[in-house]
Design a protein around this motif. Structure first.
Motif, PDB file in Angstrom:
ATOM      1  N   GLY A  61      50.823  93.867  59.057  1.00  0.00           N
ATOM      2  CA  GLY A  61      49.451  93.190  59.816  1.00  0.00           C
ATOM      3  C   GLY A  61      48.310  92.870  58.918  1.00  0.00           C
ATOM      4  N   ASP A  62      48.418  93.652  57.583  1.00  0.00           N
ATOM      5  CA  ASP A  62      47.342  93.471  56.681  1.00  0.00           C
ATOM      6  C   ASP A  62      47.790  92.482  55.398  1.00  0.00           C
ATOM      7  OD1 ASP A  62      48.118  96.746  55.124  1.00  0.00           O
ATOM      8  OD2 ASP A  62      49.267  94.927  55.829  1.00  0.00           O
ATOM      9  N   GLY A  63      48.847  91.595  55.886  1.00  0.00           N
ATOM     10  CA  GLY A  63      49.358  90.496  55.080  1.00  0.00           C
ATOM     11  C   GLY A  63      50.169  90.954  53.710  1.00  0.00           C
ATOM     12  N   ILE A  64      50.928  92.079  53.975  1.00  0.00           N
ATOM     13  CA  ILE A  64      51.620  92.422  52.879  1.00  0.00           C
ATOM     14  C   ILE A  64      53.040  92.389  53.416  1.00  0.00           C
ATOM     15  CG2 ILE A  64      52.138  94.445  51.226  1.00  0.00           C
ATOM     16  CD1 ILE A  64      49.340  95.457  51.568  1.00  0.00           C
ATOM     17  N   ILE A  65      53.885  92.088  52.560  1.00  0.00           N
ATOM     18  CA  ILE A  65      55.255  91.962  53.013  1.00  0.00           C
ATOM     19  C   ILE A  65      56.177  93.023  52.439  1.00  0.00           C
ATOM     20  CG2 ILE A  65      57.558  90.815  52.532  1.00  0.00           C
ATOM     21  CD1 ILE A  65      56.097  88.110  52.565  1.00  0.00           C
ATOM     22  N   TYR A  66      56.830  93.814  53.017  1.00  0.00           N
ATOM     23  CA  TYR A  66      57.484  94.883  52.639  1.00  0.00           C
ATOM     24  C   TYR A  66      58.874  94.746  52.405  1.00  0.00           C
ATOM     25  CZ  TYR A  66      53.226  97.088  54.092  1.00  0.00           C
ATOM     26  OH  TYR A  66      51.937  97.708  54.158  1.00  0.00           O
ATOM     27  N   THR A  67      59.666  94.873  51.497  1.00  0.00           N
ATOM     28  CA  THR A  67      61.173  94.435  51.276  1.00  0.00           C
ATOM     29  C   THR A  67      61.902  95.700  51.073  1.00  0.00           C
ATOM     30  OG1 THR A  67      61.062  93.842  49.055  1.00  0.00           O
ATOM     31  CG2 THR A  67      61.081  92.060  50.815  1.00  0.00           C
ATOM     32  N   GLY A  68      62.864  96.095  51.683  1.00  0.00           N
ATOM     33  CA  GLY A  68      63.830  97.287  51.439  1.00  0.00           C
ATOM     34  C   GLY A  68      65.131  96.787  50.877  1.00  0.00           C
ATOM     35  N   SER A  69      65.598  97.327  49.841  1.00  0.00           N
ATOM     36  CA  SER A  69      66.818  96.906  49.430  1.00  0.00           C
ATOM     37  C   SER A  69      67.929  97.944  49.012  1.00  0.00           C
ATOM     38  CB  SER A  69      66.293  96.146  47.786  1.00  0.00           C
ATOM     39  OG  SER A  69      67.389  96.095  46.761  1.00  0.00           O
ATOM     40  N   GLN A  70      69.061  97.245  48.494  1.00  0.00           N
ATOM     41  CA  GLN A  70      70.057  98.176  48.191  1.00  0.00           C
ATOM     42  C   GLN A  70      69.846  99.067  46.812  1.00  0.00           C
ATOM     43  OE1 GLN A  70      73.885  96.150  48.300  1.00  0.00           O
ATOM     44  NE2 GLN A  70      73.843  96.146  50.580  1.00  0.00           N
ATOM     45  N   ASP A  71      68.692  98.560  45.956  1.00  0.00           N
ATOM     46  CA  ASP A  71      68.635  99.215  44.866  1.00  0.00           C
ATOM     47  C   ASP A  71      67.778 100.291  45.093  1.00  0.00           C
ATOM     48  OD1 ASP A  71      66.092  98.143  45.385  1.00  0.00           O
ATOM     49  OD2 ASP A  71      65.993  96.932  43.344  1.00  0.00           O
ATOM     50  N   CYS A  72      67.720 100.898  46.295  1.00  0.00           N
ATOM     51  CA  CYS A  72      66.841 101.986  46.527  1.00  0.00           C
ATOM     52  C   CYS A  72      65.448 102.201  46.415  1.00  0.00           C
ATOM     53  CB  CYS A  72      67.160 103.413  45.622  1.00  0.00           C
ATOM     54  SG  CYS A  72      69.178 103.313  45.069  1.00  0.00           S
ATOM     55  N   THR A  73      64.951 100.993  46.059  1.00  0.00           N
ATOM     56  CA  THR A  73      63.507 100.872  46.193  1.00  0.00           C
ATOM     57  C   THR A  73      62.857  99.837  47.334  1.00  0.00           C
ATOM     58  OG1 THR A  73      63.548  98.852  44.831  1.00  0.00           O
ATOM     59  CG2 THR A  73      63.355 100.958  43.891  1.00  0.00           C
ATOM     60  N   ILE A  74      61.505 100.369  47.696  1.00  0.00           N
ATOM     61  CA  ILE A  74      61.093  99.114  48.737  1.00  0.00           C
ATOM     62  C   ILE A  74      59.686  98.514  47.851  1.00  0.00           C
ATOM     63  CG2 ILE A  74      59.498  99.328  50.894  1.00  0.00           C
ATOM     64  CD1 ILE A  74      60.882 101.825  51.328  1.00  0.00           C
ATOM     65  N   LYS A  75      59.431  97.245  47.883  1.00  0.00           N
ATOM     66  CA  LYS A  75      58.743  96.445  47.353  1.00  0.00           C
ATOM     67  C   LYS A  75      57.653  96.143  48.151  1.00  0.00           C
ATOM     68  CE  LYS A  75      61.445  95.190  43.067  1.00  0.00           C
ATOM     69  NZ  LYS A  75      61.510  96.177  42.383  1.00  0.00           N
ATOM     70  N   MET A  76      56.392  96.087  47.814  1.00  0.00           N
ATOM     71  CA  MET A  76      55.336  95.407  48.587  1.00  0.00           C
ATOM     72  C   MET A  76      54.824  94.266  47.779  1.00  0.00           C
ATOM     73  SD  MET A  76      53.409  98.890  49.289  1.00  0.00           S
ATOM     74  CE  MET A  76      51.811  98.256  49.679  1.00  0.00           C
ATOM     75  N   TRP A  77      54.603  93.121  48.767  1.00  0.00           N
ATOM     76  CA  TRP A  77      54.300  91.919  47.994  1.00  0.00           C
ATOM     77  C   TRP A  77      52.945  91.441  48.489  1.00  0.00           C
ATOM     78  CZ3 TRP A  77      58.124  90.505  44.231  1.00  0.00           C
ATOM     79  CH2 TRP A  77      59.194  91.163  44.456  1.00  0.00           C
ATOM     80  N   GLU A  78      52.213  90.793  47.720  1.00  0.00           N
ATOM     81  CA  GLU A  78      50.922  89.928  48.445  1.00  0.00           C
ATOM     82  C   GLU A  78      51.565  88.476  48.555  1.00  0.00           C
ATOM     83  OE1 GLU A  78      49.553  87.752  45.611  1.00  0.00           O
ATOM     84  OE2 GLU A  78      47.983  87.318  47.071  1.00  0.00           O
ATOM     85  N   THR A  79      50.943  87.866  49.797  1.00  0.00           N
ATOM     86  CA  THR A  79      51.432  86.784  50.216  1.00  0.00           C
ATOM     87  C   THR A  79      50.943  85.584  49.652  1.00  0.00           C
ATOM     88  OG1 THR A  79      49.904  86.962  52.087  1.00  0.00           O
ATOM     89  CG2 THR A  79      52.451  87.783  52.288  1.00  0.00           C
ATOM     90  N   SER A  80      49.754  85.512  49.029  1.00  0.00           N
ATOM     91  CA  SER A  80      49.313  84.154  48.611  1.00  0.00           C
ATOM     92  C   SER A  80      49.777  83.715  47.458  1.00  0.00           C
ATOM     93  CB  SER A  80      47.659  84.364  48.311  1.00  0.00           C
ATOM     94  OG  SER A  80      47.410  85.390  47.619  1.00  0.00           O
ATOM     95  N   GLN A  81      50.187  84.766  46.581  1.00  0.00           N
ATOM     96  CA  GLN A  81      50.677  84.182  45.435  1.00  0.00           C
ATOM     97  C   GLN A  81      52.271  84.608  44.945  1.00  0.00           C
ATOM     98  OE1 GLN A  81      48.652  83.892  41.767  1.00  0.00           O
ATOM     99  NE2 GLN A  81      47.681  82.282  43.027  1.00  0.00           N
ATOM    100  N   GLY A  82      52.612  85.654  46.061  1.00  0.00           N
ATOM    101  CA  GLY A  82      53.847  86.141  45.729  1.00  0.00           C
ATOM    102  C   GLY A  82      53.901  87.337  44.548  1.00  0.00           C
ATOM    103  N   LYS A  83      52.904  88.042  44.592  1.00  0.00           N
ATOM    104  CA  LYS A  83      52.941  89.016  43.300  1.00  0.00           C
ATOM    105  C   LYS A  83      53.360  90.305  44.067  1.00  0.00           C
ATOM    106  CE  LYS A  83      49.620  87.310  40.214  1.00  0.00           C
ATOM    107  NZ  LYS A  83      48.285  86.918  40.474  1.00  0.00           N
ATOM    108  N   LEU A  84      53.920  91.153  43.126  1.00  0.00           N
ATOM    109  CA  LEU A  84      54.494  92.549  43.422  1.00  0.00           C
ATOM    110  C   LEU A  84      53.206  93.261  43.315  1.00  0.00           C
ATOM    111  CD1 LEU A  84      56.677  94.462  44.060  1.00  0.00           C
ATOM    112  CD2 LEU A  84      57.042  94.883  41.645  1.00  0.00           C
TER     113      LEU A  84
END
Lengths: 484, 260
Positions: free
Chosen positions: A261-284
């Motif tokens: 809801g605050d404009g951050i994308i959360y991705t969970g992966s098979q490499d055991c990490t969760i990454k948070m991305w910012e949506t205007s530029q696509g930065k981690l």
């Protein structure tokens, strides 16, 4: 003060019975006390407490509340509760009150119809945010739209080349996007059942999850993010019909993606990490490490509100996108409160982590207890509970703010695949490999209803946002609609 | 200097013949025709051998050609839609299908019923009767030939008493009677000298099992109490099966491997 007088009046009546009085302090879920500590008679039960809270808060309409004394729900009179749990009456007792949903959902009990139509197993089922439409994706490469009033098929959307693995409605209900095993995404118009354009190509392997941008951030809904086995997530724009940003970084497949809801994308992966991305530029922004094995599923505390957008149980329709945005923003802020958004992740290492991603990159709590991998985690719509479905045939219930274990629901005889909450957070639905669905009551923490009927494994379940119907689909290729 | 070296030396000193390369090229070109002539004219076993060799060569050539052709054209990868659709969360997991699990359990039950076990030596050379028994002549004129002496190792058991000599048909010589076996544990790789309790099954036939004959491949029961094995229930295991791995009549001892 009239409140104390009322309490004293009640006390006077009971004095004949020589009842004891207890010193109580009412607090809300965040810890702020409500008024001064009050002497309450022991015969006070949840109803009396409810009246008290409503008066203290000066509510115009009487809201229902649930009361908790040290994490246990208070269902009987104060006195009997204190005696049973041997709580000392000399100290001030803290009673936490939680507002409950005003509407109450009836539990589904019967299968109202079994609709055949798909030629292969039904892989995903989703109700539209207003609860009026139902879509299902299947292994026969089609997406089907179903008419809920007559319970018959409405449209068959052909266009995918391989199994349709995931579908997602936009929060304003205007678009439906489906992703397939061939890595392509097609956007459909739910009113006509026709694709809105060409398939969106870009991913090299199959799509594992789709999530739309919340309505309160941008209305009308334009962007959504899709996750794929090839390890990158792409943000697409439906009006421009192309991929705007590609979020690469994961080394293995991404299993789950959520747009917060605050404009951050959360991705969970098979490499055991969760990454948070910012949506205007696509930065981690941040990387959340901690799991020992694949991250299978993510859930946000505000997820339900983001999914339903501006629609709620009243079934009101909105005409303009600006109005929708305003209402959605109100609902979101009310839901979120002052606490930061919480994220829970379930993994193959049999544990779950509760994170507060905006605050720190270390997990808040580690939730252990499952004996097999955790397949699906889901926050309740009011954010108070977390439910987790695991391959060890149990569904576990956890506290939504602290992550403490509350109860385990056992009853399934096969791995539990997916869960879904009712809109009032009082009932939980689980679908499993043993071909049954089970409805669990949160208040009594017991099985409410068993829904057998599927001939084979149940792959996808969904409860409509208006709480009237449940849809489930599985390996037996039929879609079942259940009603109360 | 070896013969070929003279040629080389000459070449180094004087170079090649003026028409050497042309002749070489033409000869190689004629090879093809010569080969086909041989293929058509060769008769008998020579022809058959040539044909076989040529066939293998042709098959290999076809394969390499097909392989080369593949890389030159770019084909669009067309995944067929497979049966048995799975949702995204099950795709990377390989789960044994229920049918396979069921058939596996049924197969196991059947095997248990039939008494067929997995043994280290599943097949053994069959022993002929005349190899196993030696005819013993008896009687005043040594004409009666109904007695047999067993020429292989046997196990008789501690309470064995011979039948009256007049009536015993099979004679087990005491020199070939064994009581102990050298049993190897397959995983621990250590050998113990354990007492034999009995002969369970001789692969050559039930008659040999009842006589107690021990040949290669026989399943014997040995006393493993000194190994100190315990069942999951907590009971001490004192007898286990082992399979004989050598020819005891040749070696003078019984070597066996424990069946775990």
């Amino acid at each position: 003060m009239e409140v104390e007088a009322a309490a004293a009046g009640v006390a006077m009546e009971e004095e004949r019975e020589l009842s004891n009085r207890v010193m109580c302090q009412l607090k809300d879920s965040e810890g702020t006390p409500l008024g001064a500590p009050i002497f309450l008679p022991e015969s006070a039960g949840p109803k009396e407490l409810q009246q008290l809270v409503n008066k203290l808060l000066n509510n115009e309409e009487k809201m229902p509340y649930a009361f908790y004394v040290s994490d246990h729900e208070l269902v009987v009179q104060l006195g009997s509760y204190l005696q049973k749990n041997k709580v000392s009456v000399e100290k001030v007792i803290t009673i936490v009150y939680q507002p409950q949903a005003v509407f109450r959902i009836r539990p589904v009990t019967r299968c109202s119809s079994t609709i055949a139509g798909h030629m292969e197993a039904v892989l995903s089922v989703a109700f539209s945010p207003d609860g009026r439409q139902l879509a299902s994706g299947s292994g026969d490469t089609t997406v089907r739209l179903w008419d809920l009033s007559t319970q018959t098929p409405l449209f068959t959307c052909k266009g995918h080349k391989n199994w349709v693995l995931s579908i997602a409605w936009s929060p304003d209900g205007k678009h439906l996007v489906s992703g397939s095993k061939a890595g392509e995404l097609i956007c459909w118009d739910p009113q006509t059942g026709k694709p809105s354009g060409n398939p969106l190509v870009g991913h090299k392997k199959w799509i594992t999850g789709i999530s739309w941008e919340p309505v309160h951030l941008s209305a009308p809904c334009r962007r959504f993010v899709s996750a794929s086995k090839d390890g990158d997530a792409r943000i697409w724009d439906v009006t421009l019909r192309k991929c705007v940003i590609c979020l690469t970084g994961h080394t293995l497949a991404i299993t789950c993606v959520k747009w917060g809801g605050d404009g951050i994308i959360y991705t969970g992966s098979q490499d055991c990490t969760i990454k948070m991305w910012e949506t205007s530029q696509g930065k981690l922004i941040r990387e959340l490490k901690g799991h020992g094995h694949w991250v299978n599923s993510l859930a946000l505390s505000t997820e339900y509100v983001l999914r339903t957008g501006a629609f709620d149980h009243t079934g009101k329709q909105y005409s303009s996108p600006e109005e929708m945005k305003k209402v959605a923003l109100e609902r979101y802020n009310k839901m979120k409160g002052s606490a930061p958004e919480r994220l829970v992740s379930g993994s193959d290492d049999f544990t779950m982590f509760l994170w507060e991603p905006a605050v720190s990159k270390h997990p808040k709590t580690r939730m252990t207890g499952h004996q097999q991998l955790v397949n699906h985690v889901y926050f309740s719509p009011d954010g108070l509970w977390i439910a987790s479905a695991s391959f060890d045939k149990s569904v576990k219930l956890w506290n939504g703010t602290t992550g403490n274990f509350v109860a385990a629901f056992r009853g399934h005889v096969g791995p539990v695949y997916q869960i879904s909450w009712s809109a009032d957070s009082r009932l939980l639905l689980s679908g499993s490999k043993d071909s049954t669905l089970k409805v669990w009551d949160i208040r009594t923490q017991k099985l409410k209803q068993d829904l057998p009927g599927h001939a084979d494994e149940v792959f996808a379940v969904d409860w409509s946002p208006d709480g009237e119907k449940v849809a489930s689909g599985g390996k037996d290729k039929v879609l079942k609609l259940w009603m109360g | 200097m070896p013969q070929g070296d003279y040629i080389e030396l000459h070449r180094k000193r004087h170079g090649y013949r003026h028409d050497h390369f042309e002749r070489k090229r033409k000869k190689e070109a004629r090879e093809v025709h010569k080969r086909s002539q041989i293929a058509q004219k060769a008769l008998g076993i020579k022809g058959k051998m040539f044909a076989k060799k040529r066939y293998a060569e042709k098959a290999l050539m076809k394969k390499t050609l097909a392989m080369h052709e593949e890389s030159s054209t770019r084909r669009k990868v067309d995944d067929d839609v497979h049966e048995g659709a799975l949702p995204a969360y099950l795709l990377d997991r390989d789960e044994t299908t229920r049918a396979k699990v069921l058939s596996n359990t049924i197969k196991q039950k059947r095997k248990e019923k039939a008494g067929k076990w997995e043994v280290p030596l599943p097949k053994v050379r069959p022993v002929a009767e005349d190899e196993m028994f030696r005819v013993l002549r008896s009687g005043k004129r040594k004409t009666k030939q109904w007695k047999r002496m067993i020429t292989k190792a046997t196990f008789v058991g501690p309470s064995f008493t011979r039948k009256p000599p007049k009536y015993e048909r099979f004679i087990r010589p005491s020199g070939l009677r064994f009581t102990k076996a050298h049993v190897t544990h397959p995983e621990l790789k250590c050998t113990f000298n354990l007492e034999i309790i009995g002969v369970k099954k001789n692969p050559n036939g039930p008659m040999y099992t009842s006589l107690g004959v021990i040949t290669k491949g026989t399943i014997i029961e040995v006393n493993v109490s000194e190994l100190g094995l315990v069942t999951p229930a907590g009971k001490v295991v004192w007898g286990k099966y082992a399979q004989v791995t050598n020819n005891p009549e040749n070696d003078g001892c019984i070597n066996a491997v424990l069946l775990v």
